[in-house]
Design an enzyme around this catalytic site. Structure first.
Site, short mmCIF file in Angstrom:
data_model
loop_
_atom_site.label_atom_id
_atom_site.label_comp_id
_atom_site.label_asym_id
_atom_site.label_seq_id
_atom_site.Cartn_x
_atom_site.Cartn_y
_atom_site.Cartn_z
N ASP A 18 96.73 -13.30 -39.58
CA ASP A 18 97.11 -14.32 -40.37
C ASP A 18 97.67 -16.00 -40.20
O ASP A 18 97.80 -16.90 -40.77
CB ASP A 18 98.51 -13.90 -41.84
N ASP A 28 90.03 -10.62 -45.02
CA ASP A 28 90.16 -12.07 -45.50
C ASP A 28 90.26 -12.51 -43.65
O ASP A 28 90.34 -13.65 -44.21
CB ASP A 28 91.72 -11.40 -45.46
N1 GLY Z 1 94.98 -11.97 -47.21
C1 GLY Z 1 95.38 -11.09 -48.59
C2 GLY Z 1 94.75 -10.89 -49.63
O1 GLY Z 1 93.95 -12.13 -49.99
O2 GLY Z 1 96.03 -10.99 -50.89
#
Ligand code: GLY
Length: 375
Positions: free
Chosen positions: A92, A154
């Site tokens: 992330d 994600d």
């Molecule tokens: N990237 C984690 C979520 O979408 O909750």
């Protein structure tokens, strides 16, 4: 794209006003989910740390309010200890440094921001697994856990940091890695019907695909709606950065699935394939994120396809504004009814900072403002 409608300007003005009010309390903190009307402040190391500063940048560049820029810069500086601390960094990095340092660099040319974002891109690229051609998602959540073989949908949204790094450094390696990861997403995450797996598990030594997991969705073969949104937007951005038709086709497949599963008020359930008793629980953040992806897709196409995606996005954003907006309440969140992680029971039916961020970005796109963030 500039779309004329009274509700768009109204929604923008109300979002700006509310964010200016929130800024007086939140300052350069890192809001995540709102409980009882007040945003909790997360650690700067949490994956959501970029969304508040990102929203401040978008609103600053659309309104000229310099106090918002100042707070965004303060948030960015606070992330230095996370970058230098290294151990908590996971995939992330993309969400976190695209919305802070890349944004700052693109808007102001700040050299320090360029260096921060390049460092983040290097850490992100280093998570690439050559055998499986995926970017490893997380570090162990607890002692002894092995997750070197885990990749998640994600991560599509983390790829713009790598494309940006190749562009500014002139070194194509970052883009090569992003492309390899997106190829893996198209091959191993996207189902025939356009829905996606949240998690895919690989053997980290051989690269063999071991299976799909439910993750934040209801079940392995269900369809977590925010995951669908990450896929739509991330793949459309992949097409933007590479021109590869496969990404455009994959983004359209994911978008068609998403649009076909929306309920009457155009805001998705948290998972599109849940038993009926769960399907009234919405995820407004999946709606706002998908809307941004649909607007990008619409700009990449012409004719009927472009119109379908633009209309779909505008319907979602209008419904979010009119039916989910917390405009009259004692509530810091802009949008009610987000669902963060249903299986873990965390932050269910509450405002979420990423829902708010993508709502504001979507409005900026509809207003034809320069939304530089991911492109
Ligand atoms: N990237 C984690 C979520 O979408 O909750």
């Amino acid at each position: 794209m500039t779309k004329q409608a009274a509700w768009i300007d109204e929604a923008w003005e109300r979002s700006l006003k509310k964010t200016m009010q929130n800024a007086a309390r939140i300052g350069s903190g890192f809001p995540h989910a709102s409980q009882g009307g007040t945003y909790d402040l997360a650690s700067p190391g949490w994956w959501t740390a970029g969304f508040w500063p990102g929203m401040l940048w978008v609103l600053h560049s659309g309104s000229g309010h310099d106090e918002l820029k100042k707070l965004a810069e303060e948030c960015e500086a606070k992330l230095d200890s996370v970058l230098d601390g290294y151990v908590t960094l996971d995939h992330d990095l993309g969400f976190m440094w695209t919305l802070t340092s890349v944004m700052n660099y693109k808007l102001t040319g700040n050299e320090m921001s360029r260096i921060r974002a390049l460092k983040a891109a290097n850490y992100l690229a280093a998570r690439f697994n050559l055998k499986g051609r995926y970017i490893r998602a997380w570090n162990p959540w607890q002692e002894g856990e092995r997750n070197e073989g885990i990749a998640i949908i994600d991560c599509c949204m983390n790829m713009p940091l790598l494309f940006w790094a190749s562009r500014v450094s002139g070194d194509p390696r970052y883009a090569h890695i992003a492309e390899a990861h997106l190829d893996t997403v198209v091959k191993h995450f996207l189902r025939e019907d356009g829905s996606v797996y949240h998690i895919v598990h690989f053997d980290p030594h051989t690269g063999e695909r071991l299976g799909g997991l439910g993750g934040q969705g209801y079940a392995a073969e269900s369809a977590w709606s925010r995951g669908a949104a990450w896929a739509i937007y991330g793949l459309a951005l992949g097409y933007h950065h590479t021109g590869k038709q496969e990404y455009l086709a994959a983004a359209q497949r994911a978008a068609n699935f998403f649009l076909s599963r929306l309920p009457e008020d155009h805001v998705p359930a948290w998972d599109f394939r849940v038993p009926e008793e769960f399907s009234n629980l919405r995820d407004s953040s999946a709606g706002s994120c998908a809307a941004c992806g649909l607007l990008l897709l619409s700009a990449q196409l012409d004719g009927a396809d472009a119109a379908v995606y633009e209309t779909g996005a505008a319907r979602i954003l209008e419904s979010l504004y009119k039916n989910y907006g917390a405009w009259e309440e004692k509530e810091e969140g802009l949008l009610l009814h987000g669902t963060s992680n249903y299986p873990q029971g965390t932050n269910i039916d509450v405002p979420l900072i990423y829902g708010d961020y993508y709502f504001v970005e979507g409005l900026a796109r509809l207003k034809g403002l320069d939304t530089l963030c991911w492109e």
